[in-house]
Scaffold this motif. Sequence first.
Motif, short mmCIF file in Angstrom:
data_model
loop_
_atom_site.label_atom_id
_atom_site.label_comp_id
_atom_site.label_asym_id
_atom_site.label_seq_id
_atom_site.Cartn_x
_atom_site.Cartn_y
_atom_site.Cartn_z
N THR A 1 -15.42 0.77 -14.71
CA THR A 1 -16.75 0.95 -15.27
C THR A 1 -16.89 0.01 -16.47
OG1 THR A 1 -15.97 2.70 -16.74
CG2 THR A 1 -16.78 3.37 -14.57
N ALA A 2 -18.10 -0.13 -16.96
CA ALA A 2 -18.33 -1.04 -18.09
C ALA A 2 -17.57 -0.60 -19.34
CB ALA A 2 -19.82 -1.12 -18.39
N ASP A 3 -17.26 0.70 -19.44
CA ASP A 3 -16.52 1.18 -20.60
C ASP A 3 -15.02 1.33 -20.31
OD1 ASP A 3 -17.19 3.25 -18.86
OD2 ASP A 3 -17.14 4.77 -20.42
N ASP B 1 -20.31 5.22 -11.41
CA ASP B 1 -19.79 5.04 -12.76
C ASP B 1 -19.77 6.33 -13.57
OD1 ASP B 1 -22.64 4.97 -12.73
OD2 ASP B 1 -22.66 4.08 -14.72
N TYR C 1 -18.64 -5.22 -8.32
CA TYR C 1 -18.29 -3.93 -8.91
C TYR C 1 -18.98 -2.75 -8.23
CZ TYR C 1 -16.28 -6.78 -12.62
OH TYR C 1 -15.53 -7.69 -13.32
N ASP D 1 -21.93 2.35 -17.51
CA ASP D 1 -21.07 3.04 -18.45
C ASP D 1 -21.11 4.55 -18.27
OD1 ASP D 1 -23.62 3.58 -19.32
OD2 ASP D 1 -23.34 2.78 -21.34
N TYR E 1 -30.26 -2.91 -13.02
CA TYR E 1 -29.15 -2.66 -13.93
C TYR E 1 -28.20 -3.85 -13.95
CZ TYR E 1 -30.80 2.16 -13.74
OH TYR E 1 -31.59 3.28 -13.82
N THR E 2 -27.57 -4.04 -15.08
CA THR E 2 -26.51 -5.03 -15.20
C THR E 2 -25.17 -4.30 -15.16
OG1 THR E 2 -26.37 -4.89 -17.62
CG2 THR E 2 -28.00 -6.41 -16.68
N TYR E 3 -24.10 -5.05 -15.02
CA TYR E 3 -22.78 -4.42 -15.04
C TYR E 3 -22.56 -3.66 -16.34
CZ TYR E 3 -17.73 -3.86 -15.35
OH TYR E 3 -16.48 -3.34 -15.52
N GLN E 4 -23.08 -4.16 -17.44
CA GLN E 4 -22.91 -3.49 -18.74
C GLN E 4 -23.58 -2.11 -18.76
OE1 GLN E 4 -23.58 -6.82 -18.43
NE2 GLN E 4 -21.42 -7.26 -18.93
N ASP E 5 -24.55 -1.90 -17.86
CA ASP E 5 -25.22 -0.60 -17.80
C ASP E 5 -24.37 0.46 -17.09
OD1 ASP E 5 -27.59 -1.40 -19.08
OD2 ASP E 5 -28.36 -2.26 -17.21
N THR F 1 -26.16 5.40 -18.71
CA THR F 1 -27.38 4.60 -18.83
C THR F 1 -28.36 4.84 -17.69
OG1 THR F 1 -26.24 2.88 -20.08
CG2 THR F 1 -28.29 2.25 -18.97
#
Length: 554
Positions: free
Chosen positions: A376-378, A351, A345, A311, A305-309, A314
Amino acid sequence: MRLLLLFICLLPHLPVLAQESGNTDGEEQKRLVYFTDKNNTPFSLSKPLEFLSPKALQRRSRQNIPLTNRDLPVNPVYVSGLQEAGVRVWYTSRWFNAAVVQCSDAQLQQLESLAYVQRTQTLNRVAGAAGAMQQETEQELVVTSEEAAGWPVLEREDYGLAFHQADMLGADELHMDNYTGAGMTIAVFDAGFPEVPNVSAFSHLFQNNQLQATYDFVQKQESVFGADAHGTAVLSTMAAYVPGTMVGTAFGANYLLLRTEDAATEHNIEEVNWLLAAEFADSAGADVINSSLGYTVFDSPSRSYTYQDLDGNTSIVSKAADFAAAAGMLVVVSAGNEGNKNWRYISAPADGDSVLAVGAVDSLGVKALFSSFGPTADGRIKPDVVALGQQAYFILPNGRLAQGNGTSFAGPIMAGFAASLWQAHPFKTNIEMIELLRSSGSNAENPDNSIGYGIPNYSRTITSLPELITGESLYITNPVGREPIILYLGQEWLQQLVEVQVLDGTGKQVYRQSINQPGQEQPLKLQPQDLRNGLYLCRVRSGNRVATLRFIKL
């Protein structure tokens, strides 16, 4: 490392038993097969006892959570179809409407052609030895209903060197008020629980039938008393009871010990194990899930997973955690140990938007350098709260006390506290409990992505709401300023003579009164100006009925 523990003091190493290698060169791999629907299933929402325990239904009823199609087991006809295709079915998932199978690439193509298969995902994990497997695809729940007997009053010295990690949250005060987690059930997800039956700190779990079920989702077997010792250490922060050495934050609770983690590997299958354990916990009637596990980077060829995941929607494990919360369980997860590393993070499932993510502080309440940051990413604040995770005390499989660092310890210390606090507020929902913990945090006025809402404390929870004991039948005005102190009594408390004591923070009696008049509003003759500022206990006795209320004089 996904076991969210950094290192251990006093003893340099915890024993780790040999486990599967995680080699992905074999022909057969584990796959997650998603079904298209649950049409024509023999199960019905009108007969929930066929797939949920009475305690699971009680938890949902108490929180007004209706059953949905997601609660139904997968269609057994679809499972039979997979088996007829020559693949081995390991488990099924109600929430994902899926099955975990072991098959080759060629067999996978055959499965994907079936009309009721929606899609598949390779979990990149070689199956274990055949001898460790069973033929059935559903594990039997063996859950006892007995609750532990009363406990003797604890003194500060009974907590030993672990006093501060309980006192920081006010868990010792909860215990003094007889809230030990009794009647609550905590499901612990981890990498193994070696020597738990042989360590005296856990003997009460067996003597009082507080250990309600165990299951190893890695090896598909009932016993969890082997593999990695991380789970034994984690369990001790909640369940240990050795007065004079260590007392955990929820030693009176019931426990489910579930192994989901293979500490030797990093693959997506462990997220699915977590999902299956959460469904098991739901079915068994767990109130709280504690997971000191986090997922970001996996061994190739599993998908990392990336940080963008991060949220909340995902990763497999974050979706599973939110489904668990939707079923009414309080999901408490460790935030992660990446605060001073490149990742920095939180990890999944911290998350999740309905989970309580717990970061770590030191003995002074200062954020531990290793504790992971949000958001979180969001953009949501994480962690939610913090507890002692630097130089925390726990018990090793050899029974000795040790210290170590990690949100692995902060999480279960908080989970035990939350279970005991929930016992004191039985009519709250899991989401209301998260809000209560946040609002009682030391940083509640200015939450951030370092320590979230801060360190919750039992004494602060009573300044924000009446202290309810049995619905609305007994509570006291709180906090107290210059206004008269009012004790509200339901009729069930007035069937016999009521004795009221008020004790100060040292336990010294400052007032005593008898009440035998009908009515619900009973003014205490004690005047607020006679009290110094601080915390007070109001003990109420009516026949065999006893309760302790708390109020603060401001």
